[in-house]
Scaffold this active site. Sequence first.
Site, PDB file in Angstrom:
ATOM      1  N   HIS A  16     -10.620 -28.865   7.086  1.00 21.46           N
ATOM      2  CA  HIS A  16     -10.067 -30.023   7.797  1.00 21.46           C
ATOM      3  C   HIS A  16     -10.113 -29.733   9.299  1.00 21.46           C
ATOM      4  O   HIS A  16      -9.791 -28.626   9.726  1.00 21.46           O
ATOM      5  CB  HIS A  16      -8.631 -30.264   7.336  1.00 21.46           C
ATOM      6  CG  HIS A  16      -8.013 -31.492   7.917  1.00 21.46           C
ATOM      7  ND1 HIS A  16      -7.511 -31.518   9.209  1.00 21.46           N
ATOM      8  CD2 HIS A  16      -7.800 -32.725   7.391  1.00 21.46           C
ATOM      9  CE1 HIS A  16      -7.007 -32.725   9.441  1.00 21.46           C
ATOM     10  NE2 HIS A  16      -7.182 -33.472   8.368  1.00 21.46           N
ATOM     11  N   ASP A  18      -8.276 -30.294  11.928  1.00 20.77           N
ATOM     12  CA  ASP A  18      -7.083 -29.707  12.542  1.00 20.77           C
ATOM     13  C   ASP A  18      -6.877 -28.270  12.083  1.00 20.77           C
ATOM     14  O   ASP A  18      -6.450 -27.404  12.851  1.00 20.77           O
ATOM     15  CB  ASP A  18      -5.841 -30.537  12.201  1.00 20.77           C
ATOM     16  CG  ASP A  18      -5.871 -31.919  12.824  1.00 20.77           C
ATOM     17  OD1 ASP A  18      -6.474 -32.071  13.907  1.00 20.77           O
ATOM     18  OD2 ASP A  18      -5.314 -32.858  12.223  1.00 20.77           O
ATOM     19  N   LYS A  19      -7.181 -28.012  10.817  1.00 21.04           N
ATOM     20  CA  LYS A  19      -7.031 -26.656  10.302  1.00 21.04           C
ATOM     21  C   LYS A  19      -8.114 -25.716  10.836  1.00 21.04           C
ATOM     22  O   LYS A  19      -7.894 -24.515  10.973  1.00 21.04           O
ATOM     23  CB  LYS A  19      -7.035 -26.660   8.776  1.00 21.04           C
ATOM     24  CG  LYS A  19      -5.671 -26.946   8.192  1.00 21.04           C
ATOM     25  CD  LYS A  19      -4.739 -25.794   8.479  1.00 21.04           C
ATOM     26  CE  LYS A  19      -3.296 -26.243   8.529  1.00 21.04           C
ATOM     27  NZ  LYS A  19      -2.466 -25.390   9.365  1.00 21.04           N
ATOM     28  N   GLU A  44      -4.893 -22.717  22.428  1.00 25.81           N
ATOM     29  CA  GLU A  44      -5.034 -24.058  21.860  1.00 25.81           C
ATOM     30  C   GLU A  44      -6.518 -24.376  21.679  1.00 25.81           C
ATOM     31  O   GLU A  44      -7.339 -24.029  22.536  1.00 25.81           O
ATOM     32  CB  GLU A  44      -4.405 -25.107  22.781  1.00 25.81           C
ATOM     33  CG  GLU A  44      -2.986 -24.789  23.230  1.00 25.81           C
ATOM     34  CD  GLU A  44      -1.968 -24.940  22.124  1.00 25.81           C
ATOM     35  OE1 GLU A  44      -2.314 -25.487  21.061  1.00 25.81           O
ATOM     36  OE2 GLU A  44      -0.820 -24.508  22.322  1.00 25.81           O
ATOM     37  N   GLU A  57      -3.020 -20.116  27.690  1.00 28.80           N
ATOM     38  CA  GLU A  57      -2.580 -19.033  28.546  1.00 28.80           C
ATOM     39  C   GLU A  57      -2.612 -17.726  27.757  1.00 28.80           C
ATOM     40  O   GLU A  57      -1.986 -17.635  26.698  1.00 28.80           O
ATOM     41  CB  GLU A  57      -1.163 -19.274  29.075  1.00 28.80           C
ATOM     42  CG  GLU A  57      -1.034 -20.505  29.954  1.00 28.80           C
ATOM     43  CD  GLU A  57      -0.997 -21.805  29.158  1.00 28.80           C
ATOM     44  OE1 GLU A  57      -1.685 -22.765  29.548  1.00 28.80           O
ATOM     45  OE2 GLU A  57      -0.305 -21.843  28.130  1.00 28.80           O
ATOM     46  N   LYS A 181      -8.654 -32.810   1.236  1.00 31.86           N
ATOM     47  CA  LYS A 181      -7.205 -33.008   1.250  1.00 31.86           C
ATOM     48  C   LYS A 181      -6.682 -33.085  -0.179  1.00 31.86           C
ATOM     49  O   LYS A 181      -7.409 -33.467  -1.103  1.00 31.86           O
ATOM     50  CB  LYS A 181      -6.827 -34.309   1.968  1.00 31.86           C
ATOM     51  CG  LYS A 181      -7.090 -34.340   3.462  1.00 31.86           C
ATOM     52  CD  LYS A 181      -6.580 -35.648   4.053  1.00 31.86           C
ATOM     53  CE  LYS A 181      -6.740 -35.679   5.567  1.00 31.86           C
ATOM     54  NZ  LYS A 181      -6.172 -36.927   6.146  1.00 31.86           N
ATOM     55  N   PHE A 256     -17.074 -39.767   0.754  1.00 34.72           N
ATOM     56  CA  PHE A 256     -16.575 -38.849   1.777  1.00 34.72           C
ATOM     57  C   PHE A 256     -17.698 -37.866   2.118  1.00 34.72           C
ATOM     58  O   PHE A 256     -17.665 -36.709   1.726  1.00 34.72           O
ATOM     59  CB  PHE A 256     -15.333 -38.120   1.262  1.00 34.72           C
ATOM     60  CG  PHE A 256     -14.578 -37.307   2.297  1.00 34.72           C
ATOM     61  CD1 PHE A 256     -14.985 -37.244   3.622  1.00 34.72           C
ATOM     62  CD2 PHE A 256     -13.439 -36.607   1.920  1.00 34.72           C
ATOM     63  CE1 PHE A 256     -14.282 -36.494   4.554  1.00 34.72           C
ATOM     64  CE2 PHE A 256     -12.724 -35.852   2.843  1.00 34.72           C
ATOM     65  CZ  PHE A 256     -13.143 -35.793   4.152  1.00 34.72           C
ATOM     66  N   ASP A 264     -13.669 -36.473  12.405  1.00 36.03           N
ATOM     67  CA  ASP A 264     -12.446 -36.604  13.208  1.00 36.03           C
ATOM     68  C   ASP A 264     -12.338 -35.413  14.143  1.00 36.03           C
ATOM     69  O   ASP A 264     -12.615 -34.275  13.741  1.00 36.03           O
ATOM     70  CB  ASP A 264     -11.194 -36.633  12.317  1.00 36.03           C
ATOM     71  CG  ASP A 264     -11.053 -37.927  11.537  1.00 36.03           C
ATOM     72  OD1 ASP A 264     -10.799 -38.965  12.177  1.00 36.03           O
ATOM     73  OD2 ASP A 264     -11.187 -37.881  10.305  1.00 36.03           O
ATOM     74  N   ALA A 265     -11.903 -35.656  15.360  1.00 38.88           N
ATOM     75  CA  ALA A 265     -11.609 -34.545  16.263  1.00 38.88           C
ATOM     76  C   ALA A 265     -10.405 -33.776  15.722  1.00 38.88           C
ATOM     77  O   ALA A 265      -9.497 -34.353  15.120  1.00 38.88           O
ATOM     78  CB  ALA A 265     -11.331 -35.062  17.668  1.00 38.88           C
ATOM     79  N   ARG A 270      -1.489 -29.777  14.713  1.00 40.64           N
ATOM     80  CA  ARG A 270      -1.300 -31.165  14.280  1.00 40.64           C
ATOM     81  C   ARG A 270      -1.015 -31.263  12.774  1.00 40.64           C
ATOM     82  O   ARG A 270      -0.957 -32.357  12.234  1.00 40.64           O
ATOM     83  CB  ARG A 270      -2.522 -31.996  14.659  1.00 40.64           C
ATOM     84  CG  ARG A 270      -2.196 -33.470  14.881  1.00 40.64           C
ATOM     85  CD  ARG A 270      -3.206 -34.174  15.733  1.00 40.64           C
ATOM     86  NE  ARG A 270      -4.575 -34.055  15.241  1.00 40.64           N
ATOM     87  CZ  ARG A 270      -5.637 -34.585  15.867  1.00 40.64           C
ATOM     88  NH1 ARG A 270      -5.462 -35.244  17.006  1.00 40.64           N
ATOM     89  NH2 ARG A 270      -6.851 -34.450  15.379  1.00 40.64           N
ATOM     90  N   LYS A 271      -0.824 -30.125  12.120  1.00 41.35           N
ATOM     91  CA  LYS A 271      -0.504 -30.128  10.696  1.00 41.35           C
ATOM     92  C   LYS A 271       0.736 -29.266  10.433  1.00 41.35           C
ATOM     93  O   LYS A 271       0.776 -28.464   9.500  1.00 41.35           O
ATOM     94  CB  LYS A 271      -1.701 -29.625   9.883  1.00 41.35           C
ATOM     95  CG  LYS A 271      -2.785 -30.678   9.708  1.00 41.35           C
ATOM     96  CD  LYS A 271      -2.339 -31.778   8.752  1.00 41.35           C
ATOM     97  CE  LYS A 271      -3.374 -32.883   8.606  1.00 41.35           C
ATOM     98  NZ  LYS A 271      -3.386 -33.789   9.767  1.00 41.35           N
ATOM     99  N   LYS A 291       0.053 -18.727  18.765  1.00 44.65           N
ATOM    100  CA  LYS A 291       1.183 -18.261  19.566  1.00 44.65           C
ATOM    101  C   LYS A 291       1.579 -16.840  19.183  1.00 44.65           C
ATOM    102  O   LYS A 291       1.737 -16.535  17.999  1.00 44.65           O
ATOM    103  CB  LYS A 291       2.386 -19.196  19.372  1.00 44.65           C
ATOM    104  CG  LYS A 291       2.150 -20.615  19.855  1.00 44.65           C
ATOM    105  CD  LYS A 291       3.367 -21.486  19.615  1.00 44.65           C
ATOM    106  CE  LYS A 291       3.133 -22.922  20.103  1.00 44.65           C
ATOM    107  NZ  LYS A 291       4.300 -23.798  19.848  1.00 44.65           N
ATOM    108  N   LYS A 295       6.992 -16.280  21.103  1.00 45.94           N
ATOM    109  CA  LYS A 295       7.253 -17.721  20.995  1.00 45.94           C
ATOM    110  C   LYS A 295       8.111 -17.964  19.756  1.00 45.94           C
ATOM    111  O   LYS A 295       7.648 -17.828  18.624  1.00 45.94           O
ATOM    112  CB  LYS A 295       5.961 -18.517  20.888  1.00 45.94           C
ATOM    113  CG  LYS A 295       5.242 -18.754  22.215  1.00 45.94           C
ATOM    114  CD  LYS A 295       4.562 -17.540  22.759  1.00 45.94           C
ATOM    115  CE  LYS A 295       3.666 -17.876  23.958  1.00 45.94           C
ATOM    116  NZ  LYS A 295       3.088 -16.653  24.551  1.00 45.94           N
ATOM    117  N   ASP A 297       9.073 -20.605  18.454  1.00 46.95           N
ATOM    118  CA  ASP A 297       8.539 -21.652  17.581  1.00 46.95           C
ATOM    119  C   ASP A 297       8.008 -21.025  16.297  1.00 46.95           C
ATOM    120  O   ASP A 297       8.156 -21.594  15.206  1.00 46.95           O
ATOM    121  CB  ASP A 297       7.387 -22.393  18.266  1.00 46.95           C
ATOM    122  CG  ASP A 297       7.862 -23.376  19.314  1.00 46.95           C
ATOM    123  OD1 ASP A 297       9.014 -23.806  19.230  1.00 46.95           O
ATOM    124  OD2 ASP A 297       7.077 -23.693  20.218  1.00 46.95           O
TER     125      ASP A 297
END
Length: 420
Positions: A16, A18-19, A44, A57, A181, A256, A264-265, A270-271, A291, A295, A297
């Site tokens: 995918h 995003d993955k 990123e 960074e 998916k 598909f 898709d970009a 985003r997941k 990260k 961090k 997060d």
Amino acid sequence: MAKNFLFTSESVTEGHPDKVCDQISDAILDEFLSKYPQARVAAETTVTTGMALVCGEISADCYVDIPATVRSTIKQIGYNGVNGGGFDYKTCAVLTSIDEQSCDIAGGVNKAFETRSDNADTAEAETSDIGAGDQGIMFGYACDETPELMPLPISLAHRLAYRLAQIRKECKVDYLRPDGKSQVTVEYVEGKPARIHTVLISTQHDPEINGECDNHKVQDIIKADMQKWVIDYVFANEAIKPDGDTKILINPSGRFVVGGPQGDAGLTGRKIIVDTYGGYSRHGGGAFSGKDPTKVDRSAAYAARWVAKNIVAAGLAQKCEIELAYAIGVAEPISVLVDTFGTGKVLDDDLTALVEKNFDLRPAAIIKQFDLRGLPAKNGGKFYQLLAAYGHMGRSDIAVPWEDVSKAAELKSQACSLCG
């Protein structure tokens, strides 16, 4: 939440878009931490047709060949140009735009702004303790629905997505492409999983299968193979299986072929719901991939899962959610909250006190407890990338320290003393 309801969670394969980005970002993190464990990394990634861009960074006293890492990761995922698809590890452009971590952020992270007042003898040492890399809230969750103490919908969705990628890589089904998916809807009765309502799989595929070009016939082949190789396989040993009324949806859009970064970009982070609990528990909002452990997060979300899992493993609750909050540059959490949703054997306030007594939730302590800086080197240079697909929580296929439940017995003993 009502006692009788339907709940749905999704997962995605490593192909995918995003993955793809999450895995690239974490592969870069693995490379830096393997060579320089103190590196500060916030990588990123975005991908689209024929291009991957890495920005962010990074502060480290070492060199990492970022373009080579990007291409290697894309190759491992399966975008190798063999089946076309507008994305190929050999020919895609790789762009980088990297800066160093802000000195303002580094100042608060390198040395916490406060000392612990509960032990004067260690006050000097504690001032060099790292502060949180950002402000924010993090959640951890566990429940008794599965052996790994995860919600059933996301557990099944991950297993379906993992199996889909597995049969592609093992060439059990030779027409599959990397993007895909899964989605599972579970019917709950009296708050407990009772039946499988819907199973959905969408998989990227070649336009032609076994010499067959007619799309209706192509989709019939895919449906039969997904039932046999994925759905039947995953549910073979499950207590709750699809029944005669379960909806099975395979490629419901009907085709598909165009997928991955061409379709898709993609973008790192985003997941995040796929990464955690499939929406069954709250998420603080921060992404994990790319990260470094300063961090919170990432590191505090792992710690919150660890705490929640030990509470459930101790039998102190059927479900448990932990909220942690941090301020940038401050080591101690601003707040700790335990919520057992009425399933706790002791009061939530008492459990919160037990958590604060038994778990050191400062960033430096979390990093040390889990060896978050050393894990990539100890695992052959690849650890975080493995987490970047199929979930960061509830993993049993790799050794993940925050899934350890060795503190459960101690928590249970202390809780029993509260009950007299």
